[in-house]
Motif scaffolding. Sequence first.
Motif, PDB file in Angstrom:
ATOM      1  N   ASN A 184     -64.068  -1.190  39.527  1.00 34.42           N
ATOM      2  CA  ASN A 184     -64.426  -2.283  40.449  1.00 34.42           C
ATOM      3  C   ASN A 184     -65.918  -2.579  40.368  1.00 34.42           C
ATOM      4  OD1 ASN A 184     -61.874  -2.870  41.395  1.00 34.42           O
ATOM      5  ND2 ASN A 184     -61.992  -1.404  43.068  1.00 34.42           N
ATOM      6  N   ASP A 185     -66.746  -1.527  40.292  1.00 35.28           N
ATOM      7  CA  ASP A 185     -68.194  -1.723  40.137  1.00 35.28           C
ATOM      8  C   ASP A 185     -68.501  -2.419  38.814  1.00 35.28           C
ATOM      9  OD1 ASP A 185     -68.537  -0.457  42.578  1.00 35.28           O
ATOM     10  OD2 ASP A 185     -69.271   1.421  41.714  1.00 35.28           O
ATOM     11  N   GLN A 210     -67.591  -6.078  39.101  1.00 35.84           N
ATOM     12  CA  GLN A 210     -68.565  -6.758  39.953  1.00 35.84           C
ATOM     13  C   GLN A 210     -69.836  -7.107  39.183  1.00 35.84           C
ATOM     14  OE1 GLN A 210     -66.702  -7.905  42.844  1.00 35.84           O
ATOM     15  NE2 GLN A 210     -68.858  -8.086  43.252  1.00 35.84           N
ATOM     16  N   GLN A 223     -69.013 -10.076  37.120  1.00 38.04           N
ATOM     17  CA  GLN A 223     -68.450 -11.212  37.851  1.00 38.04           C
ATOM     18  C   GLN A 223     -69.341 -12.445  37.695  1.00 38.04           C
ATOM     19  OE1 GLN A 223     -65.551 -10.537  39.920  1.00 38.04           O
ATOM     20  NE2 GLN A 223     -65.251 -12.719  39.835  1.00 38.04           N
TER      21      GLN A 223
END
Length: 152
Positions: A19-20, A23, A26
């Motif tokens: 997830n990091d 991100q 992103q």
Amino acid sequence: MPNSESTIAPSTQSNRLLNDFKQLYQNLDESSISRLDQVYAAGVKFKDPVHDIEGVVALQDYLSAQSEGLTECRFEYLDELIGDHSAYIKWIMRFRHAKLGNRLISVRGVSHVHFSDKIDFHEDLYDMGALLYEQIPLVGTITRWLKARLSR
């Protein structure tokens, strides 16, 4: 945001790391590039269709150089397969670059990553023709013609 996710029993730590990672990419900019060491191991090996890089500092330098002239760069994550120490993440990169007419360009690809506490291997697979060759006026016309011809 992912449209669909396929997951192979990832640990909580794997989910957090990935997830990091997602991100950071992103909305790729200098701020996110400066934080790569939060998810990548110091000796990370990075590969894409054009480069083979070793080390998080070299990766930061590479991404900084690639982002010069970008007015926008973001990733949409489509699907992923995650294990305890590796993952495949399918994405669409959308970007605008001053040298390519500043129009929105979309390229589909897949990132393959290996990790323990941080990512130590990252390989991006994508169509170099869609990323670059199709964006150059004369070369783009020839590339698109060849693709159409080969698909018959």
